[in-house]
Write a protein that holds these residues in place. Structure first.
Motif, short mmCIF file in Angstrom:
data_model
loop_
_atom_site.label_atom_id
_atom_site.label_comp_id
_atom_site.label_asym_id
_atom_site.label_seq_id
_atom_site.Cartn_x
_atom_site.Cartn_y
_atom_site.Cartn_z
N TRP A 298 -1.67 0.73 2.04
CA TRP A 298 -2.57 1.88 1.88
C TRP A 298 -1.87 3.19 2.22
O TRP A 298 -2.07 4.19 1.56
CB TRP A 298 -3.80 1.71 2.76
N LEU A 299 -1.06 3.16 3.26
CA LEU A 299 -0.37 4.39 3.67
C LEU A 299 0.63 4.85 2.61
O LEU A 299 0.92 6.03 2.49
CB LEU A 299 0.35 4.15 5.01
N ALA A 300 1.14 3.88 1.85
CA ALA A 300 2.13 4.20 0.81
C ALA A 300 1.46 4.68 -0.48
O ALA A 300 2.14 5.19 -1.38
CB ALA A 300 2.99 2.97 0.52
N ASP A 301 0.14 4.54 -0.58
CA ASP A 301 -0.60 4.93 -1.78
C ASP A 301 -0.82 6.45 -1.74
O ASP A 301 -1.53 6.96 -0.88
CB ASP A 301 -1.94 4.20 -1.79
N PRO A 302 -0.23 7.20 -2.68
CA PRO A 302 -0.36 8.66 -2.64
C PRO A 302 -1.79 9.16 -2.74
O PRO A 302 -2.12 10.25 -2.28
CB PRO A 302 0.47 9.14 -3.84
N ALA A 303 -2.70 8.35 -3.31
CA ALA A 303 -4.09 8.78 -3.48
C ALA A 303 -4.85 8.80 -2.15
O ALA A 303 -5.74 9.63 -1.95
CB ALA A 303 -4.81 7.86 -4.47
N ILE A 304 -4.50 7.89 -1.24
CA ILE A 304 -5.28 7.79 0.01
C ILE A 304 -4.42 7.86 1.27
O ILE A 304 -4.94 8.00 2.38
CB ILE A 304 -6.11 6.47 0.06
N GLY A 305 -3.11 7.80 1.12
CA GLY A 305 -2.20 7.67 2.27
C GLY A 305 -2.30 8.79 3.29
O GLY A 305 -1.96 8.60 4.46
N ASN A 306 -2.77 9.97 2.86
CA ASN A 306 -2.83 11.12 3.77
C ASN A 306 -4.21 11.30 4.40
O ASN A 306 -4.45 12.28 5.10
CB ASN A 306 -2.40 12.40 3.05
N ASN A 307 -5.13 10.36 4.15
CA ASN A 307 -6.47 10.47 4.72
C ASN A 307 -6.39 10.48 6.25
O ASN A 307 -5.70 9.67 6.85
CB ASN A 307 -7.32 9.28 4.25
N ALA A 308 -7.10 11.43 6.87
CA ALA A 308 -6.97 11.65 8.32
C ALA A 308 -7.39 10.43 9.14
O ALA A 308 -6.73 10.07 10.12
CB ALA A 308 -7.79 12.87 8.74
N ILE A 309 -8.48 9.76 8.74
CA ILE A 309 -8.94 8.58 9.49
C ILE A 309 -7.97 7.42 9.31
O ILE A 309 -7.66 6.69 10.26
CB ILE A 309 -10.37 8.17 9.06
N LEU A 310 -7.46 7.26 8.09
CA LEU A 310 -6.47 6.20 7.84
C LEU A 310 -5.23 6.43 8.71
O LEU A 310 -4.70 5.50 9.33
CB LEU A 310 -6.09 6.16 6.35
N ARG A 311 -4.77 7.69 8.81
CA ARG A 311 -3.60 8.00 9.65
C ARG A 311 -3.91 7.76 11.13
O ARG A 311 -3.05 7.30 11.89
CB ARG A 311 -3.14 9.44 9.41
N LEU A 312 -5.15 8.09 11.53
CA LEU A 312 -5.57 7.88 12.92
C LEU A 312 -5.56 6.39 13.26
O LEU A 312 -5.06 5.98 14.31
CB LEU A 312 -6.97 8.46 13.13
N ILE A 313 -6.12 5.58 12.35
CA ILE A 313 -6.15 4.13 12.57
C ILE A 313 -4.73 3.57 12.58
O ILE A 313 -4.39 2.70 13.40
CB ILE A 313 -7.02 3.43 11.49
N ALA A 314 -3.88 4.08 11.69
CA ALA A 314 -2.48 3.64 11.66
C ALA A 314 -1.81 3.93 12.99
O ALA A 314 -1.13 3.07 13.58
CB ALA A 314 -1.73 4.33 10.52
N GLY A 315 -2.01 5.16 13.50
CA GLY A 315 -1.43 5.53 14.78
C GLY A 315 -1.93 4.64 15.90
O GLY A 315 -1.16 4.21 16.77
N THR A 316 -3.23 4.31 15.86
CA THR A 316 -3.83 3.46 16.90
C THR A 316 -3.23 2.06 16.85
O THR A 316 -2.87 1.48 17.89
CB THR A 316 -5.36 3.39 16.70
#
Length: 293
Positions: free
Chosen positions: A98-116
């Motif tokens: 998902w993080l590699a998908d340019p359509a959604i990879g920069n979503n703030a919640i997705l990045r937050l969950i990734a960091g967590t």
């Protein structure tokens, strides 16, 4: 030039409850009318993250379906990751996709969950790849946590200054300030204590606030006061891992038995760092005994 009227923040109380650990209050008071579609998604994310914090992983997994918005799918990933500690690989693999998908990879919640998730994995460099750009107060606060974990209080301080410039009075700015003061230690411990004390006067007591005050007390050598605070926290949540871990440490300093708290921690949170360290120490002791037997 006319100043635009401030838009009311319908989610302020909900966010605040979540940040300070009032998870049940966040859930109970989440029925908010007239939310925009974006606010409704953020509200649902906060509610489901509150359920995750309470350990209700399966509820989150069951209720978020494959048609849900990206932020909710990210929250479901966190529930999947935490619900099955023995099969993290597939969850992390989906996350990376998902993080590699340019359509959604920069979503703030997705990045937050990734960091967590990567912080849980102790892969701090990977966590920072996704959180370091910031963009929300939660991402900034997570950066402070990650830098503290890396023993880089200088970077954490720089990130805190960014938060203070955005909103010095924000709950997350205050929390990040307290975390950093605890990490730096010395005279800063008293400042951290005053932040948690201020929270305890403004808001209902939570295990997060009680543990914050208790850790400050332990740093200052006030173990009796720390024990009182931690027992109050235990009454609120008998399975809270930080309360149990802090009670183990506090009891040892008071010369009391800590075995019951450690046993509870092993049963409810076998992956906790204190459990792992305790098991490693026991193994080392057993090996040492065998060499002299």
């Amino acid at each position: 030039m006319a100043v635009a009227a401030a838009v009311p923040d319908h989610l302020f109380n909900l966010r605040n409850n979540f940040y300070l650990g009032s998870y049940q209050a966040a859930i109970n008071n989440s029925d908010l009318p007239h939310l925009s579609p974006d606010d409704a998604i953020e509200r649902d994310c906060l509610v489901y993250r509150s359920y995750i914090a309470l350990g209700s992983y399966q509820l989150v997994i069951n209720e978020i379906d494959s048609n849900a918005a990206t932020p909710l799918q990210a929250v479901k990933l966190l529930a999947l990751y935490l619900s099955n500690p023995h099969d993290k690989e597939s969850t992390i693999s989906s996350l990376k996709e998902w993080l590699a998908d340019p359509a959604i990879g920069n979503n703030a919640i997705l990045r937050l969950i990734a960091g967590t998730i990567f912080m849980h994995e102790e892969d701090y460099n990977e966590a920072l790849k996704h959180t370091n750009a910031g963009g929300t107060m939660e991402l900034n606060a997570l950066n402070v946590q990650i830098f503290i974990k890396m023993h880089r209080s200088d970077y954490a301080e720089r990130q805190l200054r960014v938060m203070q410039q955005i909103d010095e009075d924000h709950t997350l700015t205050q929390l990040a300030n307290a975390w950093l003061n605890l990490a730096v230690g010395g005279s800063k411990i008293q400042e951290a204590y005053l932040i948690f004390q201020d929270f305890s006067e403004k808001y209902p007591m939570t295990t997060l606030i009680l543990n914050g005050k208790a850790v400050c007390c332990m740093h200052m050598g006030n173990f009796d006061e720390a024990e009182t605070l931690l027992l109050e926290a235990l009454n609120k949540d008998a399975k809270d891992p930080e309360t149990l871990a802090n009670l183990v440490v506090c009891s040892l300093h008071l010369g009391k038995s800590s075995s019951r708290y450690l046993s509870q921690l092993k049963l409810t949170h076998p992956e906790h760092i204190l459990v792992k360290r305790s098991s490693a120490a026991e193994d080392s002791f057993e090996r040492a005994l065998q060499t002299v037997a």
